[in-house]
Scaffold this motif. Structure first.
Motif, PDB file in Angstrom:
ATOM      1  N   PHE A  29       0.848  -1.182   0.000  1.00 39.58           N
ATOM      2  CA  PHE A  29       0.000   0.000   0.000  1.00 39.58           C
ATOM      3  C   PHE A  29       0.888   1.238   0.000  1.00 39.58           C
ATOM      4  CE2 PHE A  29      -3.275  -2.875   1.760  1.00 39.58           C
ATOM      5  CZ  PHE A  29      -4.367  -2.508   0.978  1.00 39.58           C
ATOM      6  N   THR A  30       0.491   2.266  -0.757  1.00 41.69           N
ATOM      7  CA  THR A  30       1.182   3.545  -0.684  1.00 41.69           C
ATOM      8  C   THR A  30       0.728   4.274   0.578  1.00 41.69           C
ATOM      9  OG1 THR A  30      -0.520   4.826  -1.825  1.00 41.69           O
ATOM     10  CG2 THR A  30       1.111   3.678  -3.203  1.00 41.69           C
ATOM     11  N   ALA A  32      -0.775   6.920   0.719  1.00 43.13           N
ATOM     12  CA  ALA A  32      -2.101   7.477   0.442  1.00 43.13           C
ATOM     13  C   ALA A  32      -3.181   6.402   0.375  1.00 43.13           C
ATOM     14  CB  ALA A  32      -2.072   8.256  -0.869  1.00 43.13           C
ATOM     15  N   GLY A  33      -2.785   5.118   0.464  1.00 42.90           N
ATOM     16  CA  GLY A  33      -3.764   4.033   0.482  1.00 42.90           C
ATOM     17  C   GLY A  33      -3.999   3.345  -0.841  1.00 42.90           C
ATOM     18  N   SER A  34      -3.288   3.731  -1.902  1.00 40.07           N
ATOM     19  CA  SER A  34      -3.421   3.021  -3.181  1.00 40.07           C
ATOM     20  C   SER A  34      -2.773   1.649  -3.061  1.00 40.07           C
ATOM     21  CB  SER A  34      -2.755   3.808  -4.307  1.00 40.07           C
ATOM     22  OG  SER A  34      -3.403   5.040  -4.507  1.00 40.07           O
ATOM     23  N   ILE A  46      -1.567  -0.348 -10.376  1.00 43.82           N
ATOM     24  CA  ILE A  46      -1.952   0.513  -9.264  1.00 43.82           C
ATOM     25  C   ILE A  46      -3.469   0.621  -9.242  1.00 43.82           C
ATOM     26  CG2 ILE A  46      -1.730   2.822  -8.263  1.00 43.82           C
ATOM     27  CD1 ILE A  46       0.875   2.465 -10.550  1.00 43.82           C
ATOM     28  N   TYR A  47      -4.059   0.393  -8.067  1.00 41.22           N
ATOM     29  CA  TYR A  47      -5.501   0.451  -7.881  1.00 41.22           C
ATOM     30  C   TYR A  47      -5.832   1.470  -6.796  1.00 41.22           C
ATOM     31  CZ  TYR A  47      -5.451  -4.095 -10.285  1.00 41.22           C
ATOM     32  OH  TYR A  47      -5.260  -5.116 -11.178  1.00 41.22           O
ATOM     33  N   ASP A  48      -6.967   2.148  -6.984  1.00 42.93           N
ATOM     34  CA  ASP A  48      -7.493   3.054  -5.971  1.00 42.93           C
ATOM     35  C   ASP A  48      -8.805   2.466  -5.490  1.00 42.93           C
ATOM     36  OD1 ASP A  48      -7.912   5.150  -4.303  1.00 42.93           O
ATOM     37  OD2 ASP A  48      -8.375   6.634  -5.866  1.00 42.93           O
ATOM     38  N   ASP A  51     -12.462   1.101  -6.295  1.00 41.78           N
ATOM     39  CA  ASP A  51     -12.467   0.919  -7.738  1.00 41.78           C
ATOM     40  C   ASP A  51     -11.533  -0.237  -8.092  1.00 41.78           C
ATOM     41  OD1 ASP A  51     -12.466   1.101 -10.487  1.00 41.78           O
ATOM     42  OD2 ASP A  51     -12.128   3.266 -10.548  1.00 41.78           O
ATOM     43  N   LEU A  55      -5.669   1.773 -12.282  1.00 41.85           N
ATOM     44  CA  LEU A  55      -5.553   3.221 -12.386  1.00 41.85           C
ATOM     45  C   LEU A  55      -4.358   3.616 -13.258  1.00 41.85           C
ATOM     46  CD1 LEU A  55      -6.674   5.971 -11.305  1.00 41.85           C
ATOM     47  CD2 LEU A  55      -5.014   5.763  -9.443  1.00 41.85           C
ATOM     48  N   LYS A  56      -3.202   3.014 -12.966  1.00 43.01           N
ATOM     49  CA  LYS A  56      -1.968   3.229 -13.719  1.00 43.01           C
ATOM     50  C   LYS A  56      -1.179   1.930 -13.710  1.00 43.01           C
ATOM     51  CE  LYS A  56      -1.429   8.154 -12.575  1.00 43.01           C
ATOM     52  NZ  LYS A  56      -0.536   9.173 -11.957  1.00 43.01           N
ATOM     53  N   ASP A  73       5.550  10.125   0.499  1.00 43.47           N
ATOM     54  CA  ASP A  73       4.278  10.611  -0.028  1.00 43.47           C
ATOM     55  C   ASP A  73       4.400  11.182  -1.442  1.00 43.47           C
ATOM     56  OD1 ASP A  73       3.130   9.992   2.430  1.00 43.47           O
ATOM     57  OD2 ASP A  73       3.592  11.972   3.262  1.00 43.47           O
TER      58      ASP A  73
END
Length: 357
Positions: A29-30, A32-34, A46-48, A51, A55-56, A73
């Motif tokens: 996890f990043t 930021a939570g991705s 990469i997922y958010d 969803d 994402l990327k 960050d």
């Protein structure tokens, strides 16, 4: 195997299943939570969440992405692929990146077979540690990009490496030689070691050796290691002492002291993933997908026997390769019976007993 106490919390429930073309080899996890999903085909997705669409992505790194480390960050990530590590910026607007877009790369493996297994960032984000198939443990100064390898190495594959909290020059590694090695990485010397002994073999029964497959160190300095023969080893010798404790802080971390450790049989198969979600909570996964959360009591007198809080069996994963967690989320990755990559996202639900505050 000793019976575990009944779970004290409601087991997690599955929220999402992500399908990936190639087996999942790394999860993170990043800040930021991705969710970052590395796979055997050299792609990072990469997922958010919630969803479930990609994402990327970072593609064409040329080898399995074995490990991911977030620099902070800023969106900068280090990715381990083959004998190299790559610095990428997922904060860029570009949706699809490749190795040519990397901000930098370093060759850490000493030959084509010496692939990088795990990378880990120091707590000040200034040093990156790495482990390789050749048994090497090393560090990279991220400012100068200088690479240093420890003077000693594991006798077999080194699969795991972790920095030790509040010890600016110490790290610990685990290998297929059934050893944990504790280094001063500035001096490049071994400070202590722990070796798992093989169990006595019964007549006609072949038992797995106690290879160290997974490793984690808590914020308070407790170490947990998972082995190929289904054991979880907890080392409390390096744990921070409670405020007011009469015991002085040791000159070096003593997490590998045998008299302050305990080996618990938790599975019949390999324990491939271990992580701490806080100083006293451990989550483990076996190769075949039994995921368990354990708790350790706190204070000066710490109980070395972890208490099982919940247990789940994965839904569609045939073999587990990776595990990650955030508050309220546990994510498990690997491949299904058809050999395709799969990620299962679970929601954790804590039940507070009557009278508990």
């Amino acid at each position: 195997m000793a019976s575990s106490p009944p779970p004290s919390q409601t087991p997690p429930t599955i929220l999402h299943t992500l399908q990936v073309p190639s087996p999942v080899s790394a999860l993170e996890f990043t800040p930021a939570g991705s969710l970052l999903v590395g796979s055997d085909d050299g792609t990072l997705r990469i997922y958010d969440l919630p969803d479930t669409k990609v994402l990327k992505a970072v593609r064409k790194l040329g080898a399995e992405i074995s490990s991911v480390a977030c620099v902070g960050d800023t969106g900068h990530l280090w990715l381990a692929g083959g004998r190299r590590i790559f610095l990428v910026d997922i904060g860029l607007p570009k949706i699809l990146q490749s190795a040519e877009d990397a901000l930098g790369s370093l060759e850490l493996g000493e030959d084509d077979d010496d692939v990088v297994n795990e990378i880990s960032l120091s707590f000040n984000r200034k040093v990156l540690a790495f482990s390789t198939d050749g048994g090497t443990v090393g560090v990279v100064d991220l400012a100068s990009r200088k690479v240093q390898r420890m003077k000693a190495r594991h006798d077999s594959i080194c699969g795991a490496v972790r920095f030790i909290p509040d010890r600016p020059s110490e790290l610990v590694s685990g290998g297929y030689d059934s050893a944990l090695l504790h280094f001063d990485f500035q001096q490049r010397n071994i400070l202590s070691r722990y070796h798992f002994s093989s169990p006595h073999q019964s007549s006609g029964v072949s038992l797995s050796p106690p290879f160290v497959l997974s490793l984690a160190v808590s914020p308070s300095g407790v170490i947990a290691a998972g082995t190929a023969d289904g054991h979880l080893w907890i080392g409390m010798g390096g744990a921070k002492k409670a405020s007011g404790s009469k015991k002085k802080r040791s000159r070096k971390w003593e997490g590998l002291r045998e008299d302050e450790g305990n080996t618990i049989k938790i599975a019949e198969g390999p324990v491939v993933c271990v992580l701490f979600t806080d100083s006293s909570t451990i989550i483990t996964s076996t190769l075949l997908g039994t995921v368990t959360q354990f708790s350790l009591s706190g204070g000066d007198e710490v109980d070395l026997a972890p208490k099982s809080e919940w247990v789940i069996e994965v839904a569609g994963i045939a073999k587990v390769n990776a595990l990650a967690a955030l508050p309220g989320r546990v994510v498990v990755g690997g491949f299904n019976k058809d050999g395709r990559g799969i990620v299962e996202v679970y929601q954790t639900n804590v039940v507070v007993s009557a009278g508990t505050q």
